[in-house]
Scaffold this active site. Sequence first.
Site, mmCIF file in Angstrom:
data_model
loop_
_atom_site.group_PDB
_atom_site.id
_atom_site.type_symbol
_atom_site.label_atom_id
_atom_site.label_comp_id
_atom_site.label_asym_id
_atom_site.label_seq_id
_atom_site.Cartn_x
_atom_site.Cartn_y
_atom_site.Cartn_z
ATOM 1 N N ASP A 146 0.800 -1.230 0.000
ATOM 2 C CA ASP A 146 0.000 0.000 0.000
ATOM 3 C C ASP A 146 0.833 1.281 0.000
ATOM 4 O O ASP A 146 0.357 2.327 0.406
ATOM 5 C CB ASP A 146 -0.934 0.000 1.211
ATOM 6 N N GLU A 147 2.056 1.196 -0.461
ATOM 7 C CA GLU A 147 2.941 2.345 -0.341
ATOM 8 C C GLU A 147 3.956 2.372 -1.469
ATOM 9 O O GLU A 147 4.517 1.336 -1.810
ATOM 10 C CB GLU A 147 3.707 2.192 0.981
#
Length: 495
Positions: A146-147
């Site tokens: 998620d990054e």
Amino acid sequence: MNGGTPVSGETLPGAGDEDGDAPDRVVCHVDMDCFYASCERLRHPDLAGEPVVVGMGYEPGESIGAVATASYEAREFGVESAMPISKALELLPRRVDADPDDPDAPAPEETGRYLPVDLDFYEEVAGEVKAVLRDCADTRREVSIDEAYLDVTDRTSWAVAGGGGGTADGGDDDRSDTDAPDPPPSGAAGPAEARTLAEGYARHVKDRIEREAGVPASVGVAPNMSAAKVASDADKPDGLVVVPPGSVAEFLAPLPTADVHGVGPVTEETLAELGIETAGDLAAADRDRLVEELGERGPELSRRAAGDDDREVTPTGLPKSLSRESALPTTADESTKRETVSALAVDVARRARDRGCLYQTIGIKAVEPPFDVNTRARSLPGPVDDPDLVEEVALDLLAEFDETRVRKLGVRVSKLDFAETDQATLGGFDAAADAADGDRAHGGNREARNESGDGGKLTDWVDGPPDREGDESGSGADRERRGTDEGQASLGDWS
DNA sequence: TCTGGGGTCCTAGGACCC
DNA sequence: TCTGGGGTCCTAGGACCC
């Protein structure tokens, strides 16, 4: 900062601006907001606006588990990521557990929705996010599901959009060292002020993620990775924070040291004992003192805190290790432990094979209550793909803990080798494999296993000399890279 | 807070080599 | 021979991150 010398004190003329030559980069850090919960909302729209907890161990009878992600509504109740699920349930009872006929039952609005982790689905959604990122930036580093960091220097710039007065900001009047047109300190802080092109570009990225993947993101924009990272965290969720060159130190200075990437609880405590509470304090701290207390990490953190970070955004590399671990009710029972380790070993070996990688080191982890982590590892003479061997070595290493009460066990393979996977299937290596197999010295108790021919078509060869020269030059280049820019090797992988 | 699971990097000490 | 220094690899532990 509180009552010390101002940050500008350390920006002295003689020191020069080491990035004076390099043009300012534009780095975005994209951080999905409570990603797992957002994914669940994507497929369960009724969860919108509800406190959502994604985790394991909340079903009746289960006791081991933790919160993977809590939605911001759930965080209002104090539920945090990594919190034991039992604690989360205290703070925020599970909706289905609330008996409507029980007068003492919590009101529905005081309860949360608990869902199990479904990584496959989250990977799917992440794939759509990545598609947008690929489209928006050629240089990307995906840090986790998620990054990601994007270097978008070649897509946009720090120029002020719409040509207003470039220096209309009041944040850095004491800095005369910036010769570049001074953009405003922060897009979030000064919405009415002149916007940079970079801000517009970042908003475009953010909007596209939301539109095309259906999940919200927070984005930080800055001239380097660590500042961008902090910026993306500064206004979560759904934030967009822009820190132009020349404002980085001022932006960071008031933040607590824990906000600096790489400062965890232990380092935070150490710093506090030195009277270092903020990033500004850390930036201004005596570097020698930091080395004494924290080793080489110390000055590095100090540079980060000062907004000084020249790491390039480099694409994510191949993994360095693969592992599986599992918590269990504390037990000393030998067969329980052996069964657990066997299952983990089989699983980790399967994953390695799926990913087409060989491994040369096999290790285990045994966690004793309260939380004492023990690791043991054994290296083989060469890389293998051999599930039976993983299990065997893991069990052998476990023998040391036969009497030990454990609450968690793990199996790991490392010294991974992806490069040779294809070549291993080419003719010519089998002979080398057989020859080497004979002298495989897996310390001690196991001897005759070499002809496990029936077991399966293992690409179980031990490193022949694929290319001695290539090997040499490879390590030489490696050393050189480390030597030439000392920071890079250690810094490069921090993120 | 009695702490899940999957990773990364750094460091220290020992073995071993020249 | 009592003693220097440089380098590498390995293991174990620790801190940190998501």
